[in-house]
Design a protein around this motif. Sequence first.
Motif, mmCIF file in Angstrom:
data_model
loop_
_atom_site.group_PDB
_atom_site.id
_atom_site.type_symbol
_atom_site.label_atom_id
_atom_site.label_comp_id
_atom_site.label_asym_id
_atom_site.label_seq_id
_atom_site.Cartn_x
_atom_site.Cartn_y
_atom_site.Cartn_z
ATOM 1 N N TRP A 21 0.837 -1.312 -0.339
ATOM 2 C CA TRP A 21 0.008 0.362 0.141
ATOM 3 C C TRP A 21 0.975 1.626 0.213
ATOM 4 C CZ3 TRP A 21 -5.300 0.697 -0.632
ATOM 5 C CH2 TRP A 21 -6.144 -0.299 -0.444
ATOM 6 N N GLU A 22 2.285 1.215 0.720
ATOM 7 C CA GLU A 22 2.670 2.790 0.614
ATOM 8 C C GLU A 22 3.337 2.629 -0.643
ATOM 9 O OE1 GLU A 22 2.756 4.733 3.181
ATOM 10 O OE2 GLU A 22 1.470 3.800 4.590
ATOM 11 N N LEU A 23 4.450 1.439 -0.710
ATOM 12 C CA LEU A 23 4.797 1.888 -2.644
ATOM 13 C C LEU A 23 3.851 1.952 -2.988
ATOM 14 C CD1 LEU A 23 7.142 0.596 -3.632
ATOM 15 C CD2 LEU A 23 6.745 -1.261 -3.335
ATOM 16 N N ALA A 24 2.404 1.824 -3.391
ATOM 17 C CA ALA A 24 1.691 2.520 -3.980
ATOM 18 C C ALA A 24 0.941 4.020 -3.845
ATOM 19 C CB ALA A 24 0.394 1.274 -3.799
ATOM 20 N N ALA A 25 1.325 3.979 -3.037
ATOM 21 C CA ALA A 25 1.275 6.070 -2.534
ATOM 22 C C ALA A 25 1.941 6.131 -3.178
ATOM 23 C CB ALA A 25 1.173 6.027 -1.552
ATOM 24 N N ALA B 13 11.090 4.110 6.599
ATOM 25 C CA ALA B 13 10.224 5.655 7.470
ATOM 26 C C ALA B 13 8.667 5.452 7.038
ATOM 27 C CB ALA B 13 11.264 6.852 7.177
ATOM 28 N N ALA B 14 8.494 5.778 6.320
ATOM 29 C CA ALA B 14 6.628 5.508 5.693
ATOM 30 C C ALA B 14 5.598 4.370 6.855
ATOM 31 C CB ALA B 14 6.266 4.837 4.739
ATOM 32 N N LEU B 15 6.633 3.466 6.861
ATOM 33 C CA LEU B 15 5.635 2.022 8.163
ATOM 34 C C LEU B 15 6.171 2.200 8.893
ATOM 35 C CD1 LEU B 15 6.300 -0.934 5.317
ATOM 36 C CD2 LEU B 15 4.804 0.137 5.805
ATOM 37 N N ASP B 16 7.510 2.915 8.931
ATOM 38 C CA ASP B 16 8.175 2.923 10.890
ATOM 39 C C ASP B 16 8.620 2.044 11.486
ATOM 40 O OD1 ASP B 16 8.371 4.627 13.210
ATOM 41 O OD2 ASP B 16 6.384 4.629 13.939
ATOM 42 N N VAL B 17 9.515 1.333 10.540
ATOM 43 C CA VAL B 17 9.777 -0.165 11.132
ATOM 44 C C VAL B 17 11.670 -0.265 10.512
ATOM 45 C CG1 VAL B 17 8.340 -1.480 10.917
ATOM 46 C CG2 VAL B 17 9.253 -0.366 9.051
ATOM 47 N N VAL C 86 12.436 -4.565 6.755
ATOM 48 C CA VAL C 86 11.515 -3.840 5.898
ATOM 49 C C VAL C 86 12.879 -4.847 4.060
ATOM 50 C CG1 VAL C 86 11.852 -1.973 3.269
ATOM 51 C CG2 VAL C 86 11.022 -1.118 5.713
ATOM 52 N N THR C 87 14.193 -5.045 5.036
ATOM 53 C CA THR C 87 15.026 -5.624 4.225
ATOM 54 C C THR C 87 13.715 -7.634 3.822
ATOM 55 O OG1 THR C 87 17.162 -5.167 4.547
ATOM 56 C CG2 THR C 87 16.932 -7.098 3.607
ATOM 57 N N GLY C 88 13.461 -8.564 5.132
ATOM 58 C CA GLY C 88 12.968 -9.191 5.509
ATOM 59 C C GLY C 88 11.601 -8.779 4.404
ATOM 60 N N LEU C 89 10.456 -7.801 4.659
ATOM 61 C CA LEU C 89 9.238 -7.915 3.881
ATOM 62 C C LEU C 89 9.715 -7.718 2.730
ATOM 63 C CD1 LEU C 89 7.656 -5.193 6.467
ATOM 64 C CD2 LEU C 89 6.913 -7.348 6.018
ATOM 65 N N VAL C 90 10.488 -6.837 1.601
ATOM 66 C CA VAL C 90 11.140 -6.606 0.514
ATOM 67 C C VAL C 90 11.921 -8.681 0.017
ATOM 68 C CG1 VAL C 90 12.531 -5.489 -1.218
ATOM 69 C CG2 VAL C 90 10.969 -4.073 0.723
ATOM 70 N N ASP C 91 12.114 -8.673 0.497
ATOM 71 C CA ASP C 91 12.812 -10.197 0.266
ATOM 72 C C ASP C 91 11.314 -11.143 -0.067
ATOM 73 O OD1 ASP C 91 15.588 -9.523 0.608
ATOM 74 O OD2 ASP C 91 15.424 -10.397 1.913
ATOM 75 N N ALA C 92 10.762 -10.934 0.756
ATOM 76 C CA ALA C 92 9.507 -11.541 0.844
ATOM 77 C C ALA C 92 9.033 -10.800 -0.742
ATOM 78 C CB ALA C 92 8.829 -11.538 1.955
ATOM 79 N N GLY D 23 5.127 5.590 -5.442
ATOM 80 C CA GLY D 23 6.141 5.340 -6.102
ATOM 81 C C GLY D 23 7.153 4.095 -5.504
ATOM 82 N N PRO D 24 7.854 4.440 -7.001
ATOM 83 C CA PRO D 24 9.317 3.651 -6.752
ATOM 84 C C PRO D 24 10.249 4.623 -5.523
ATOM 85 C CG PRO D 24 8.567 3.869 -8.918
ATOM 86 C CD PRO D 24 7.147 4.000 -8.806
ATOM 87 N N SER D 25 10.392 3.660 -4.528
ATOM 88 C CA SER D 25 11.026 4.458 -2.971
ATOM 89 C C SER D 25 12.665 3.179 -2.779
ATOM 90 C CB SER D 25 9.987 3.984 -2.425
ATOM 91 O OG SER D 25 9.018 4.476 -2.694
ATOM 92 N N PRO D 26 13.016 4.054 -2.820
ATOM 93 C CA PRO D 26 14.507 3.799 -1.982
ATOM 94 C C PRO D 26 14.290 2.758 -0.482
ATOM 95 C CG PRO D 26 14.612 5.965 -1.521
ATOM 96 C CD PRO D 26 13.775 5.664 -2.138
ATOM 97 N N GLN D 27 14.813 1.535 -0.316
ATOM 98 C CA GLN D 27 14.021 0.412 1.439
ATOM 99 C C GLN D 27 13.758 1.421 2.511
ATOM 100 O OE1 GLN D 27 15.545 -3.319 0.284
ATOM 101 N NE2 GLN D 27 16.138 -2.170 1.727
ATOM 102 N N ASN D 28 15.152 2.645 2.234
ATOM 103 C CA ASN D 28 15.063 3.803 3.305
ATOM 104 C C ASN D 28 13.883 4.407 3.565
ATOM 105 O OD1 ASN D 28 16.507 5.208 4.361
ATOM 106 N ND2 ASN D 28 17.064 6.858 3.220
ATOM 107 N N ALA D 29 13.372 4.783 2.256
ATOM 108 C CA ALA D 29 11.816 5.602 2.580
ATOM 109 C C ALA D 29 10.993 4.797 2.863
ATOM 110 C CB ALA D 29 11.711 6.089 1.108
ATOM 111 N N LEU D 30 10.437 3.524 2.535
ATOM 112 C CA LEU D 30 9.478 2.770 3.219
ATOM 113 C C LEU D 30 9.937 2.538 4.924
ATOM 114 C CD1 LEU D 30 9.942 -0.193 0.354
ATOM 115 C CD2 LEU D 30 8.398 2.053 0.274
#
Lengths: 159, 159
Positions: free
Chosen positions: A40-44, A55-59, A64-70, A46-53
Amino acid sequence: MTQQARVFDQLLQIAAILQKDMAQSFEGTGLTGARTHLLWELAALGPSPQNALAAALDVSARNVTGLVDALEAGGYVSRAPHPTDRRISVVSLTGLGEATMARMQREHQMLSEGLVDGLKEVERIEGDLDELIRRLQIVLTPETFENGGTAASRPEAAS
Amino acid sequence: MTQQARVFDQLLQIAAILQKDMAQSFEGTGLTGARTHLLWELAALGPSPQNALAAALDVSARNVTGLVDALEAGGYVSRAPHPTDRRISVVSLTGLGEATMARMQREHQMLSEGLVDGLKEVERIEGDLDELIRRLQIVLTPETFENGGTAASRPEAAS
DNA sequence: TATTGTTATACTCTATAACTATA
DNA sequence: TATAGTTATAGAGTATAACAATA
């Protein structure tokens, strides 16, 4: 003014219902609550550094590494190198990711409409809910009471 | 009748607020959401076989073993043999457990009152919330749509 | 033979700390 | 020196399956 305050328990019940629905939702899809939240965050964003994700998810970045891996393994997102900063990996939705989000947004819209369909005085109810949200945030502010909040959300809401 | 359906998002926001508060609540106490949930059930049921707790929490027996282990280590509950059936271990609140629950119930009551304090038309709002809960359960019934529910609770509510 | 709770194993979410590659 | 993302490690919740003790 004591016994009749059912409102708080009703809100907890709503939280429990929504949480349970969400938990049951991802069966066999390779998706989970946390992963879908990232989508959802990525859709909102757009293409983002994991960094930004993160921050957006507050994790944490690690998370994020693990979530993106999956999600990458599931084909929902892809990593690409940043054009100028080679430390950064830019995460984007794949075709499957886009399609999945489009479907989810559509379903969200349908449920949203279904919930209030034929309901009287929707606008007044929205106003009441805004007021409750405002009050909830005040009442749950740790400083309000000596407690850390805990007792507030009795974990009935958690399962 | 499309754009104005904010209600669903408001409910998701409420769920997110309550969940976040709960998550932040247990810091350093050795308690967590799941463990506290077990304590609430135990307070409601009285001394119970793990069996019964698993059913009440709708969780596996294995899960209960772990939660009770942790709560026992923290001094909140104790295990005792069942008088007649030696397969069963009966879980009870300790003094600390009882005191903790009493405090939580007190705090819950205070928050419950604080939430509606001075609020107009509380009973009407309670009725509206009941209606929303009813509709929520219908709308989230998997059969209602072709989806598994997922899209419903967009995971904004999850963090 | 059925039930209670345990151990074994596994997956997910989450965090901090140390480390690598880059700025 | 600071930042982005990784590996290493750890704790918590959850599940299924196999197993022991007891009914």
